[in-house]
Design an enzyme around this catalytic site. Sequence first.
Site, PDB file in Angstrom:
ATOM      1  N   LYS A  91       1.668 -15.362   1.131  1.00  0.00           N
ATOM      2  CA  LYS A  91       1.523 -14.826   2.486  1.00  0.00           C
ATOM      3  C   LYS A  91       1.770 -13.320   2.527  1.00  0.00           C
ATOM      4  O   LYS A  91       2.300 -12.736   1.582  1.00  0.00           O
ATOM      5  CB  LYS A  91       2.470 -15.553   3.448  1.00  0.00           C
ATOM      6  CG  LYS A  91       3.932 -15.571   3.028  1.00  0.00           C
ATOM      7  CD  LYS A  91       4.696 -16.416   4.039  1.00  0.00           C
ATOM      8  CE  LYS A  91       6.166 -16.205   4.039  1.00  0.00           C
ATOM      9  NZ  LYS A  91       6.955 -16.398   2.858  1.00  0.00           N
ATOM     10  N   GLN A  96       1.716  -5.772   6.125  1.00  0.00           N
ATOM     11  CA  GLN A  96       0.520  -5.838   5.270  1.00  0.00           C
ATOM     12  C   GLN A  96      -0.677  -6.361   6.061  1.00  0.00           C
ATOM     13  O   GLN A  96      -1.770  -5.790   5.992  1.00  0.00           O
ATOM     14  CB  GLN A  96       0.774  -6.723   4.049  1.00  0.00           C
ATOM     15  CG  GLN A  96       1.599  -6.035   2.969  1.00  0.00           C
ATOM     16  CD  GLN A  96       1.843  -6.920   1.760  1.00  0.00           C
ATOM     17  OE1 GLN A  96       1.901  -8.148   1.894  1.00  0.00           O
ATOM     18  NE2 GLN A  96       2.011  -6.317   0.604  1.00  0.00           N
ATOM     19  N   LYS A 119       2.649  -1.706  -0.865  1.00  0.00           N
ATOM     20  CA  LYS A 119       1.606  -0.857  -0.302  1.00  0.00           C
ATOM     21  C   LYS A 119       0.261  -1.084  -0.978  1.00  0.00           C
ATOM     22  O   LYS A 119      -0.774  -1.061  -0.317  1.00  0.00           O
ATOM     23  CB  LYS A 119       2.004   0.620  -0.434  1.00  0.00           C
ATOM     24  CG  LYS A 119       3.135   1.033   0.480  1.00  0.00           C
ATOM     25  CD  LYS A 119       3.444   2.513   0.389  1.00  0.00           C
ATOM     26  CE  LYS A 119       4.151   2.902  -0.903  1.00  0.00           C
ATOM     27  NZ  LYS A 119       5.497   2.301  -1.056  1.00  0.00           N
TER      28      LYS A 119
HETATM   29  P1  ADP Z   1       4.785  -0.210  -3.492  1.00  0.00           P
HETATM   30  O1  ADP Z   1       3.497   0.427  -3.960  1.00  0.00           O
HETATM   31  O2  ADP Z   1       4.895  -0.238  -2.006  1.00  0.00           O
HETATM   32  O3  ADP Z   1       5.993   0.392  -4.127  1.00  0.00           O
HETATM   33  P2  ADP Z   1       3.718  -2.519  -4.759  1.00  0.00           P
HETATM   34  O4  ADP Z   1       2.414  -2.524  -4.064  1.00  0.00           O
HETATM   35  O5  ADP Z   1       3.734  -1.996  -6.146  1.00  0.00           O
HETATM   36  O6  ADP Z   1       4.802  -1.720  -3.915  1.00  0.00           O
HETATM   37  O7  ADP Z   1       4.327  -3.983  -4.706  1.00  0.00           O
HETATM   38  C1  ADP Z   1       5.614  -4.265  -5.186  1.00  0.00           C
HETATM   39  C2  ADP Z   1       5.710  -5.695  -5.673  1.00  0.00           C
HETATM   40  O8  ADP Z   1       5.626  -6.601  -4.586  1.00  0.00           O
HETATM   41  C3  ADP Z   1       4.626  -6.086  -6.652  1.00  0.00           C
HETATM   42  O9  ADP Z   1       5.222  -6.815  -7.681  1.00  0.00           O
HETATM   43  C4  ADP Z   1       3.686  -6.959  -5.829  1.00  0.00           C
HETATM   44  O10 ADP Z   1       3.027  -7.903  -6.621  1.00  0.00           O
HETATM   45  C5  ADP Z   1       4.661  -7.607  -4.861  1.00  0.00           C
HETATM   46  N1  ADP Z   1       3.996  -7.992  -3.603  1.00  0.00           N
HETATM   47  C6  ADP Z   1       3.211  -7.226  -2.834  1.00  0.00           C
HETATM   48  N2  ADP Z   1       2.784  -7.905  -1.742  1.00  0.00           N
HETATM   49  C7  ADP Z   1       3.317  -9.148  -1.827  1.00  0.00           C
HETATM   50  C8  ADP Z   1       3.262 -10.336  -1.000  1.00  0.00           C
HETATM   51  N3  ADP Z   1       2.559 -10.368   0.125  1.00  0.00           N
HETATM   52  N4  ADP Z   1       3.951 -11.416  -1.425  1.00  0.00           N
HETATM   53  C9  ADP Z   1       4.672 -11.394  -2.576  1.00  0.00           C
HETATM   54  N5  ADP Z   1       4.751 -10.326  -3.403  1.00  0.00           N
HETATM   55  C10 ADP Z   1       4.091  -9.215  -3.037  1.00  0.00           C
HETATM   56 MG    MG Z   2       3.014   1.827  -5.392  1.00  0.00          MG
END
Ligand code: ADP
Ligand code: MG
Length: 559
Positions: A91, A96, A119
Site C-alpha cells: 500500500k 505517496q 519519494k
Molecule cells: P527517499 O528517496 O524518500 O529517501 P526511497 O524512495 O529511497 O526514499 O524509499 C525508501 C525505502 O522505502 C525504500 O526501501 C523503498 O522500497 C521503501 N518504500 C517506498 N515506498 C514504500 C511503500 N509504499 N511501502 C513500503 N515500502 C516503501
Molecule cells: Mg531518494
Amino acid sequence: MTAVAVLEEVLASIENELQAVEMQIQELVDKQQELIQKKMRVKNLIKQSSGDLDAGGSKDMETSAEAWNKKDFPWYEKIKTALQGKFKLQKFRSLQLETVNAAMAGKDIFLVMPTGGGKSLCYQLPAVCSEDYKSLGILKRQFPNAPLIGLTATATNHVLKDAQKILHVQKCITFTASFNRPNLYYEVRHKPSNNEDFIEDIVKIINGRYKGLSGIVYCFSQKDSEQVTVSLQKLGIKAGTYHANMDAKYKTKVHKGWAANQIQVVVATVAFGMGIDKPDVRFVIHHSMSKSMENYYQESGRAGRDDQKADCILYYGFGDIFRISSMVVMENVGQEKLYDMVSYCQNMSKCRRVLIAHHFDEVWDSANCNRMCDNCCRESSCEKMDVTGYCRDLIKILEQAENMSEKLTPLKLIDAWSGKGVSKFRVAEVTPPKHPREELERVIAHLLLQQYLKEDFSFTAFATISYLKIGPKAHLLKNEAHVITIEGITNKKNVYKDKASQSSNSKGSRENAQNISKTVQDSVVKKAQEHKRPNCGSNLKAKKLKLQAGGDDQPVVLD
Ligand code: ADP
Ligand code: MG
Ligand code: ZN
C-alpha cells in the site's frame, strides 16, 4: 561615607534591581513562548476538527492534500496494479497516493518528505502508468503540459519558491510530509569515559537483539572510525571503515560488502551518506553526537527504512562538545547548531520526538510516541535541582585563573572544581562536590548552554583549543535571589525500552539515571516540581520548515 560612596551604593542597588527585572523578563519571555506554542497547537486542532465538518468548503481544494487522497480517480486501478505488480509494494505510504494522483492529473508538485520516506515511488510510478509522463525531465518551458515533480527532504519555503522560479512553474501543489519516523526508537546514552567499557557497550548492542543484522556506527573523525573498526573486529564483529580519505576502491568494497550483508557494521564518518538506501538497517549508533540536529536527523534516519523497528542510539560525551565546537568554530551558525544538539542530549525529560519536531518547526499533534524513545520510557518524574552554588563556585575558579592570566580547558576546570589537578587552579573556599564526574559534566554543559559559561577559542598552527570562560549571564548572580536549576531524575524506577529491546544493553543509561537520582537526593532540592510526561505523538503535522538546504538529497530532483 563620602557622597560618591553613597551614590555608588545606590548605583549598585539599582544595578541589582535591574538584573532582577531582566531575569523576570526572561522568565516571562519563556512563558510567552510556551503559551504561543500551546495556542498554535490548539488552533491547529480546532482547524482539523472543523475541517472535517466543512470539507469541500471555501478552501483552495486543488492544493490541499486531502483533495488528492482519493481512490476514485479514473487511473486508480492502473496505479494500484503497478504498485503491487511492478513495485511489489502493498500500500501507499503517507502522501505517496496524493503525489501520484496529482502527477497523473498533470499538476506540478513539490513534495517535501524526509529521507527514507519513499519519494522515488512518487515519480517512478506515474512514469510507468502514462506514456505522456515519460516526457518529464525536460524543461517546463519546452513542455508546458508535462507535470513536474520536485522532491526533497530538506527545503525551506524560501528554497521552494526559488526552485519554482527557476523551473518556470506558475502554480504548484506543495505536499509536506511529517518528519516523524514512528518505527525509530531514539535513545541518548552517557558515553563511558573508559574506551574499553564503551566498546563493550556497543558490542552488547550489536550482539544483542541485532545479532547478525545491519547497522552503522557514526564517528566524529576518520581516526575514531578506524580505531572503532579495529576494536569491533577484535571482538569478532564483521566491521568495515568508511570515510572520505579512503581509496575509492576500498570504499566501494565496504559499501558493497555491507549491502550484501557480508559486512555487518559500517563504522563511518558523515562521508557515509550519499546514496545509502539499504532498507534493513536495524541500528544507527552515534559514537559521538552530530554537529547539528539536521545532521543527526539525516544520519539516524538511515535506520529502518523498511518501516520495521530500528534503534537510534546516541552516545553523549562531554568532551565531544568541545571537539566538535573547535571544528565548527569557523562556520556561520556552527556553535548555535551544535548547542541545539547538546541540549537535545542533555534533555532527560521531554519526548525525543517532541524535541525533534520542535527543531524542525513542526506542530505537534496529540498522537503517540508509543514509548519509542528513552525519555518516554523513563517512568520517573523530573525534579529541578538547584545548581546556583555550583555556578558561583565555578565562576570563582575561573575568576582566579583569569587573575593569573591563565585559561582553563573544560578538563582543567572540572579538575580544579573537584579538587584535583594543578593545585594553583583550585580555590580554597570551593568545596569539591560529591557527585560522579559525569554529573559535574552535565552541570557544566548546562551552564554553558544557559550562557553562565562560554567557550573561548585559541588557534594554534596545529589545533583549535576550546577554553571555558565566564559567560554573559554570569552577572545575574550578583543578585542574591537568582536561582539556576537543572533537571534531574528522581524516581529510580526506569523502564528502558521495556518492549523495544530485551537483550540489547541499556545498563549505561540506567546507571546514568540512577546516578542522577542520587544527585538529586544528595543535593538540596528547592522545589519538587512534577513534570507530566509530554504527550508524544507519531502523527506530526508539518507546518513550516526550518531546514538547511541540501542534505544528502539534492534540493530538487527532476526525473
Ligand atoms: P527517499 O528517496 O524518500 O529517501 P526511497 O524512495 O529511497 O526514499 O524509499 C525508501 C525505502 O522505502 C525504500 O526501501 C523503498 O522500497 C521503501 N518504500 C517506498 N515506498 C514504500 C511503500 N509504499 N511501502 C513500503 N515500502 C516503501
Ligand atoms: Mg531518494
Ligand atoms: Zn517519546
